[in-house]
Design a protein around this motif. Structure first.
Motif, PDB file in Angstrom:
ATOM      1  N   LEU A 125       0.842  -1.214   0.000  1.00 22.55           N
ATOM      2  CA  LEU A 125       0.000   0.000   0.000  1.00 22.55           C
ATOM      3  C   LEU A 125       0.869   1.253   0.000  1.00 22.55           C
ATOM      4  CD1 LEU A 125      -2.829  -1.054   2.486  1.00 22.55           C
ATOM      5  CD2 LEU A 125      -3.087  -0.638   0.025  1.00 22.55           C
ATOM      6  N   GLU A 126       1.968   1.235   0.747  1.00 22.26           N
ATOM      7  CA  GLU A 126       2.814   2.441   0.815  1.00 22.26           C
ATOM      8  C   GLU A 126       3.530   2.693  -0.503  1.00 22.26           C
ATOM      9  OE1 GLU A 126       4.960   2.745   4.519  1.00 22.26           O
ATOM     10  OE2 GLU A 126       3.076   3.309   5.499  1.00 22.26           O
ATOM     11  N   ALA A 127       3.635   1.662  -1.342  1.00 20.67           N
ATOM     12  CA  ALA A 127       4.238   1.845  -2.672  1.00 20.67           C
ATOM     13  C   ALA A 127       3.176   2.223  -3.724  1.00 20.67           C
ATOM     14  CB  ALA A 127       4.951   0.563  -3.084  1.00 20.67           C
ATOM     15  N   THR A 128       1.933   2.411  -3.288  1.00 24.12           N
ATOM     16  CA  THR A 128       0.835   2.700  -4.225  1.00 24.12           C
ATOM     17  C   THR A 128       0.695   4.212  -4.399  1.00 24.12           C
ATOM     18  OG1 THR A 128      -0.310   0.696  -3.534  1.00 24.12           O
ATOM     19  CG2 THR A 128      -1.650   2.405  -4.597  1.00 24.12           C
ATOM     20  N   PRO A 129       0.700   4.704  -5.664  1.00 27.94           N
ATOM     21  CA  PRO A 129       0.582   6.152  -5.872  1.00 27.94           C
ATOM     22  C   PRO A 129      -0.695   6.709  -5.227  1.00 27.94           C
ATOM     23  CG  PRO A 129       1.070   5.016  -7.942  1.00 27.94           C
ATOM     24  CD  PRO A 129       0.803   3.952  -6.927  1.00 27.94           C
ATOM     25  N   GLY A 130      -0.538   7.805  -4.490  1.00 29.92           N
ATOM     26  CA  GLY A 130      -1.700   8.461  -3.865  1.00 29.92           C
ATOM     27  C   GLY A 130      -1.957   8.020  -2.442  1.00 29.92           C
ATOM     28  N   VAL A 131      -1.328   6.933  -2.021  1.00 26.32           N
ATOM     29  CA  VAL A 131      -1.470   6.528  -0.610  1.00 26.32           C
ATOM     30  C   VAL A 131      -0.476   7.349   0.200  1.00 26.32           C
ATOM     31  CG1 VAL A 131      -1.219   4.645   1.058  1.00 26.32           C
ATOM     32  CG2 VAL A 131      -2.313   4.218  -1.171  1.00 26.32           C
ATOM     33  N   LEU A 132      -0.992   8.153   1.148  1.00 21.88           N
ATOM     34  CA  LEU A 132      -0.142   9.083   1.891  1.00 21.88           C
ATOM     35  C   LEU A 132       0.588   8.383   3.032  1.00 21.88           C
ATOM     36  CD1 LEU A 132      -2.671  12.067   2.105  1.00 21.88           C
ATOM     37  CD2 LEU A 132      -0.877  11.677   0.401  1.00 21.88           C
ATOM     38  N   ARG A 133      -0.110   7.482   3.698  1.00 21.19           N
ATOM     39  CA  ARG A 133       0.482   6.737   4.816  1.00 21.19           C
ATOM     40  C   ARG A 133      -0.451   5.605   5.179  1.00 21.19           C
ATOM     41  NH1 ARG A 133      -1.576   9.185   9.960  1.00 21.19           N
ATOM     42  NH2 ARG A 133      -3.142  10.679   9.329  1.00 21.19           N
TER      43      ARG A 133
END
Ligand code: 2P0
Length: 319
Positions: A297-305
């Motif tokens: 998830l943290e490597a997913t564009p747009g996921v802030l944290r």
């Protein structure tokens, strides 16, 4: 003396969306949730002697709590139960984004009710207090209970309480935060619009009880592989009905995170997505898969944290 109450938000595994006609903020469908440890509302309550008005601040901002509004009604119901004329001074803070689809209204009303009831010295059961919380925000009723809870409308009464779960269900929720701001459309307004204009609303009302019953059964049996698809189905069916009415809580990052969850499943990781009245994606997974889910998830564009939560305690007064 100042009372301090603590509550956690909850995420519905079987969603509530839509209200019964009439007063009381009674849900149209049964719902079942997990209370999230680690995301916390902390609420201080004082009684105000000799004043005519209640006061409420959330994260330092003054919030209207006039009679007739959601919070005003909750304050009034508590006064009636306690046979008191007292006014409240309530100061609430969240350590996670407020009013953005992370259920801050659930933890907020749960902490407010528990704190005000304690300040009044009210002798009431958790069920009774949870039903007062429901008047403020129906999902709040579930945050009074630890771990897994359900809110089930019946013919004449509403049942709220804990849900039995098989030993060894090591469920975790990984929240992919995609936006730190508040949502544009409240849940209450969204529900009204959807009930009025979505061509899928009747189908949602007809299908939601089946999903709720199956989620309850899967948890009771500790059958995670049966639970996961049901959780996702509940969220997708709710959002399909919303989208048909133009009520779109998804943002590009929501869909990107959902694609990540599907890819994780292709790789053999047990991860299932659920989304609420906001853009964040909450991933239901097992304790042993949390590290892989967080990394993806943290490597997913747009996921802030990301935030990781285990099942948590119910609303309570701080000792
Ligand atoms: C739920 N949600 O079951 C569903 C799924 C959001 C999507 O309950 O109008 O703030 O105050 O009773 O409880 C959010 O709605 O709505 C909610 P009101 P609430 O968690």
């Amino acid at each position: 003396m100042t009372v301090v109450a603590i509550a956690h938000p909850n995420i519905a595994l079987a969603k509530y969306w839509g209200k019964r006609p009439g007063a009381g903020n009674i849900p149209a469908v049964p719902s079942l949730s997990v209370t999230l440890a680690g995301l916390t509302t902390r609420t201080e309550v004082d009684l105000l002697p000799g004043t005519a008005e209640d006061r409420l601040t959330i994260n330092g901002r003054t919030i209207s709590c006039e009679p007739g509004g959601k919070t005003g009604n909750v304050f009034q119901e508590l006064r009636e139960l306690a046979k008191s004329e007292a006014r409240f001074d309530v100061r609430s803070t969240n350590d996670f984004p407020t009013a953005s689809g992370l259920a801050s209204s659930a933890s907020g009303f749960a902490a407010l009710v528990v704190g005000c009831a304690a300040a009044l010295g009210l002798d009431a059961s958790t069920e009774q207090l949870a039903l007062v919380g429901m008047r403020g925000s129906a999902s709040a009723a579930r945050s009074f209970f630890p771990d897994f809870a359900e809110l089930v409308p019946g013919d004449d009464t509403v049942r709220v309480g804990p849900v039995p779960v098989a030993a060894g269900v090591d469920l975790r929720v990984v929240v992919a935060v995609t936006d730190e701001g508040p949502k544009a459309l409240s849940s209450s307004e969204g529900m009204k619009l959807v009930a009025r204009t979505s061509m899928f609303h009747e189908a949602w009302l007809a299908g939601a009880p089946r999903i709720y019953a199956a989620v309850r059964e899967a948890l009771g049996a500790g059958d995670f592989e049966r639970l996961g698809p049901l959780v996702e189905e509940s969220a997708l069916a709710m959002h399909a009905s919303c989208i048909a009415a133009g009520v779109v809580y998804f943002q590009p990052a929501t869909l990107a995170a959902y694609a990540t969850v599907r890819r994780l499943r292709d790789q053999g990781i047990s991860a299932w997505a659920t989304m609420d009245a906001g853009p964040h994606v909450k991933v239901v997974t097992r304790a042993g898969d949390v590290v892989a889910v967080v990394a993806a998830l943290e490597a997913t564009p747009g996921v802030l944290r990301t935030l990781v939560a285990a099942p948590g305690l119910g609303a309570r007064v701080e000792a």
